[in-house]
Design an enzyme around this catalytic site. Sequence first.
Site, mmCIF file in Angstrom:
data_model
loop_
_atom_site.group_PDB
_atom_site.id
_atom_site.type_symbol
_atom_site.label_atom_id
_atom_site.label_comp_id
_atom_site.label_asym_id
_atom_site.label_seq_id
_atom_site.Cartn_x
_atom_site.Cartn_y
_atom_site.Cartn_z
ATOM 1 N N GLY A 140 -41.843 -0.634 43.389
ATOM 2 C CA GLY A 140 -41.945 -2.002 42.879
ATOM 3 C C GLY A 140 -42.343 -2.134 41.416
ATOM 4 O O GLY A 140 -42.931 -3.134 41.021
ATOM 5 N N ASN B 90 -40.275 -2.591 39.019
ATOM 6 C CA ASN B 90 -39.465 -3.706 38.496
ATOM 7 C C ASN B 90 -40.052 -5.052 38.929
ATOM 8 O O ASN B 90 -40.041 -6.011 38.152
ATOM 9 C CB ASN B 90 -38.012 -3.576 38.955
ATOM 10 C CG ASN B 90 -37.224 -2.631 38.073
ATOM 11 O OD1 ASN B 90 -37.036 -2.904 36.884
ATOM 12 N ND2 ASN B 90 -36.781 -1.511 38.629
ATOM 13 N N LEU C 150 -28.496 -3.312 52.539
ATOM 14 C CA LEU C 150 -27.499 -4.312 52.151
ATOM 15 C C LEU C 150 -28.011 -5.673 52.589
ATOM 16 O O LEU C 150 -28.486 -5.841 53.710
ATOM 17 C CB LEU C 150 -26.191 -4.045 52.891
ATOM 18 C CG LEU C 150 -25.062 -3.340 52.152
ATOM 19 C CD1 LEU C 150 -23.770 -3.492 52.948
ATOM 20 C CD2 LEU C 150 -24.869 -3.866 50.738
ATOM 21 N N ASN D 254 -29.060 -8.007 41.016
ATOM 22 C CA ASN D 254 -29.500 -6.654 41.381
ATOM 23 C C ASN D 254 -29.648 -5.830 40.116
ATOM 24 O O ASN D 254 -28.892 -6.015 39.156
ATOM 25 C CB ASN D 254 -28.447 -5.999 42.288
ATOM 26 C CG ASN D 254 -28.826 -4.586 42.704
ATOM 27 O OD1 ASN D 254 -29.940 -4.328 43.154
ATOM 28 N ND2 ASN D 254 -27.904 -3.652 42.527
ATOM 29 N N HIS E 197 -29.463 -2.005 38.647
ATOM 30 C CA HIS E 197 -28.893 -0.697 38.990
ATOM 31 C C HIS E 197 -29.168 0.272 37.837
ATOM 32 O O HIS E 197 -28.954 -0.085 36.673
ATOM 33 C CB HIS E 197 -27.383 -0.841 39.216
ATOM 34 C CG HIS E 197 -26.752 0.414 39.727
ATOM 35 N ND1 HIS E 197 -26.852 0.801 41.046
ATOM 36 C CD2 HIS E 197 -26.056 1.384 39.105
ATOM 37 C CE1 HIS E 197 -26.219 1.956 41.208
ATOM 38 N NE2 HIS E 197 -25.728 2.334 40.049
HETATM 39 C C1 GRF Z 1 -34.933 1.441 40.058
HETATM 40 O O1 GRF Z 1 -34.400 2.515 39.336
HETATM 41 C C2 GRF Z 1 -33.852 0.487 40.465
HETATM 42 O O2 GRF Z 1 -32.814 0.389 39.539
HETATM 43 C C3 GRF Z 1 -33.374 1.108 41.705
HETATM 44 O O3 GRF Z 1 -34.462 1.687 42.348
HETATM 45 C C4 GRF Z 1 -35.490 1.893 41.400
HETATM 46 C C5 GRF Z 1 -36.639 1.063 41.854
HETATM 47 O O4 GRF Z 1 -37.783 1.235 41.120
HETATM 48 N N1 GRF Z 1 -32.226 0.671 42.300
HETATM 49 P P1 GRF Z 1 -39.046 0.316 41.394
HETATM 50 O O5 GRF Z 1 -39.279 0.253 42.902
HETATM 51 O O6 GRF Z 1 -38.791 -1.035 40.806
HETATM 52 O O7 GRF Z 1 -40.179 1.028 40.718
#
Ligand code: GRF
Length: 194
Positions: free
Chosen positions: A14, A16, A94, A109, A111
């Site tokens: 988490g 992000n 999904l 999303n 990526h």
């Molecule tokens: C990130 O690299 C995101 O792009 C992906 O999974 C990772 C998640 O990181 N799809 P976090 O859980 O936000 O630290």
Amino acid sequence: MGELRIAVFASGGGTNLQALIDATKSGGLDGRVSAVISNNSNSYALVRAAKENIPGYHISGKTHPEQKELIRRLLDVLEMNGVNLIVLAGYMKLLPVEIIREYRNRIINIHPALLPKYGGKGMYGINVHKAVLESKDRISGATVHMVDEAYDHGAILIQRTVPVLPDDDPETLAARVLEVEHRILPQAAGMFLC
Ligand code: GRF
């Protein structure tokens, strides 16, 4: 649309999610994270939510073995928290099509690669960075895109590049890309303000 009320779906650490929370707190993003939803009861994203007094929900095949019930619960949680933007940030499931239909054009999303390269089935987490290194690409990066019914397919909102360095391994590359993710995700969420 009024106030931006974001639901973040996350399965893992988490970071992000944290970047979004921090952006709302610093004034960088005019809105709030109103709910955090995880399919993984051990996700650190749920701990981050609790620390910030954000409602957190574990919703999965374990809590709701019937898919219909699971969808009902997701829709209820989104509605009860007044959510008008869904952010998938490291969500390993999904999203059911019923949710995509209900929140069409309001789901994004993140990526960890430059889509449309390195997208699609199996392309998640460290696999993405391994594939980039195997292909000997000199540039990678992160993408925020709209979510529709196909994997990693919707319109791209923001992309930002990072260099791939000669002595990178998947972990060092992932860390460099993650820093960029933390910057572009709040920016992309801000695109939904009006
Ligand atoms: C990130 O690299 C995101 O792009 C992906 O999974 C990772 C998640 O990181 N799809 P976090 O859980 O936000 O630290």
